[in-house]
Design a protein around this motif. Structure first.
Motif: not given
Lengths: 301, 293
Positions: B139-140, B218-220
């Protein structure tokens, strides 16, 4: 030894330059290789890779005896072998055809057009396939116009492979022909002139002059694509997969993704992935061996 | 020089032209269809299909897309990821390529072996995922830019390019007392713009078109690149309700979803298709050095 140390000391800067690539390779390539041992362990995130218990080949045999093993394995093989057999000759034919064009401008423009799909993402290609082949899409409008019955392409398992392979050829054949076009451009025109004077026909010249020229390139392209047989375009199969065509679209890489990231069964998934890579390496070695035999000792290595 | 062709030869040449024309049409027609459909009035497209009646055209699809936050953010993110990825990849490749091109570089064989092995063996999806997870990169943006940045082909290409730079240049500089550091930054790098450009171009295009790393790392949704936004529109058939401004009825959604798909295809592919004719010779050069060296 002393001499080497002196060199390293004196040229610290060179090693500093090398450092980013080296460190990143160790971290993102070699650590995962080490991590493959979870395929032989009952990996639990809490215990870590070292702490988890060894289980030997448990997950490999679990996969080999799994009811869906045969289906997935054969799907993978079929999709890639058909793709290779159908896709390999097209760029060669294209290049031979382009090579016959006398007008340089026309040739350039045609190439420009044929290469274009290569720059469209796989995702958009699959998106276009979905739109064009949908029950209300343009292809079905044509089908209805001529015969009346719309075909639901994306939910019919039998259509998955043809669509996958043909759309792949549509996207990649032009681009793949570049290397053959370049090889053909290296043929001395005098050779063709001389052959024509001797009464050789167009087809004879293609067979005796053009084809032998690109043969080594063909061999290498073939080995490389055959070596990647089990590593076929995972992303595309993944995107084209629907709940209804899963009996033909489930291949090893999509299954690895499902078992590992969707169900969180890390060890089982790693074992299937390793199984896939091992077959890949075996195929690469085997094909290279065969091509070497057929190609007067010329192989990839 | 022209020779008299036999009748069969002439027939084949004519057939050749016909087949090539068909091939070009086969590629061009779907692309033109998508572009035309993207400019159509949604209802007209739904009922009549492509029409040549000027009154059936509108820019509604583009208006919808350009007013959609997710789409615009995806575009911006993709631009950033692609540029950053290209920069990092090129830097790493020339940095590693230079020492490998220096004659007598101690450890040459060791480093090459370490790199080349990764071309044939890899840990696979899950072990790689676990490493990224361990490093807290999930997630970055780093997960998208860094792990794929070392490309062995690129390093080999850079090295081969550096080897082609006349030795006399660096030897003369050495005579004048220049260190390897100075040679690299003042002589080699300025001469390497072509290879850096080709490598960067490839990296940019590759990253622009990729979605898989972003999807698993990635989740966001705020970090999603364009391709992931496209995925929900094109593949998963999820036209987000925020796209249809008011009275988001199902019928309206359905009416507009087709046009949104076409327009989003054009928006995402246009940058590359527009720049590609200008860069075609560099792309071809990339294929050639990549395959023959």
């Amino acid at each position: 030894m002393k001499k080497n140390l002196d060199y390293i000391k004196k040229n610290r800067f060179l090693y500093l330059l090398m450092a980013p690539a080296f460190v990143l390779t160790i971290v993102f390539k070699y650590l995962p290789m080490y991590g493959v041992i979870i395929a032989f362990k009952d990996f639990s995130y809490r215990k870590g890779i070292m702490g988890s218990d060894w289980v030997g080949f448990k997950y490999f045999s679990k996969f080999l005896y799994a009811p869906n093993f045969e289906l997935i394995f054969l799907n993978t093989l079929k999709l890639s072998i058909y793709g290779l057999i159908l896709g390999f000759p097209v760029p060669i034919l294209l290049a031979l055809m382009l090579n016959q064009l006398r007008k340089v401008g026309a040739k350039k423009n045609i190439q420009l057009m044929l290469y274009a799909p290569n720059f469209i993402s796989v995702l958009v290609i699959v998106g276009m396939v979905f739109i064009f082949l949908s029950p209300t899409g343009p292809i079905n409008k044509l089908i209805i116009f001529f015969s009346g019955h719309p075909v639901n392409f994306m939910s019919e398992p039998g259509y998955f492979r043809p669509i996958y392979i043909l759309s792949g050829i549509w996207q990649g054949a032009g681009w793949a022909s570049i290397i053959y076009v370049a090889a053909l451009a290296g043929v001395d025109p005098e050779l063709h002139n001389a052959a024509t004077i001797d009464g050789a026909s167009l087809l004879q010249r293609i067979r005796k002059i053009d084809l032998p020229t690109i043969k080594p390139v063909m061999a290498i392209v073939f080995i490389l694509s055959a070596g990647g047989i089990m590593a076929i375009g995972f992303e595309k199969a993944f995107l084209m997969q629907t709940a209804l065509n899963v009996t033909t679209s489930e291949i090893l890489p999509t299954y690895v993704y499902k078992v590992g990231l969707k169900s969180g069964d890390y060890s089982y998934s790693a074992a299937i992935g390793l199984f896939n890579s091992v077959i890949n390496v075996i195929l690469l070695v085997f094909v290279n061996f065969v091509v070497k035999k057929l190609n007067e000792g010329e192989g990839l290595y | 020089m022209q020779f008299k062709h036999t009748r069969l030869d002439r027939f084949i040449l004519v057939l050749n032209n016909i087949l090539l024309t068909l091939g070009v049409l086969l590629v061009a027609v779907p692309l033109i269809y998508v572009v035309m459909a993207s400019f159509m009035e949604p209802t007209a497209l739904l009922n009549k299909g492509i029409s040549f009646n000027l009154s059936d055209y509108s820019v509604d699809g583009y208006k919808l897309i350009l007013s959609n936050a997710a789409m615009l953010r995806g575009f911006g993110n993709a631009l950033f990821y692609s540029a950053a990825f290209a920069f990092v990849t090129v830097a790493i490749s020339v940095f590693a390529g230079f020492p490998l091109s220096v004659e007598g570089f101690v450890g040459h064989k060791f480093f090459m072996t370490v790199f080349v092995i990764t071309m044939f063996f890899g840990g696979g999806l899950i072990p790689t995922f676990l490493v990224i997870k361990h490093l807290h990169m999930l997630n970055t943006v780093w997960a998208v830019i860094i792990p794929g940045a070392v490309n062995v082909w690129n390093i080999i290409l850079a090295r081969t390019f550096f080897k082609g730079i006349p030795k006399e240049l660096s030897e003369a500089a050495k005579m004048d007392g220049a260190s390897e550091l100075r040679i690299f930054f003042n002589i080699v790098l300025p001469l390497s713009k072509p290879i850096m450009f080709v490598l960067g171009l490839y990296a940019f295009v590759g990253q622009w078109n990729s979605f898989f790393d972003a999807m698993i790392y990635l989740e966001n949704a705020k970090l999603f690149p364009l391709q992931l936004v496209l995925r929900s529109i094109l593949i998963q058939n999820q036209v987000s309700p925020e796209m249809i401004t008011d009275r988001a009825q199902v019928a309206e959604l359905k009416r507009l979803s087709e046009i949104i798909k076409y327009a989003s295809i054009v928006i995402s592919s246009l940058p590359l298709l527009v720049m590609y004719p200008f860069f075609q010779k560099y792309f071809e050069k990339g294929v050639m050095v990549g395959s023959l060296k």
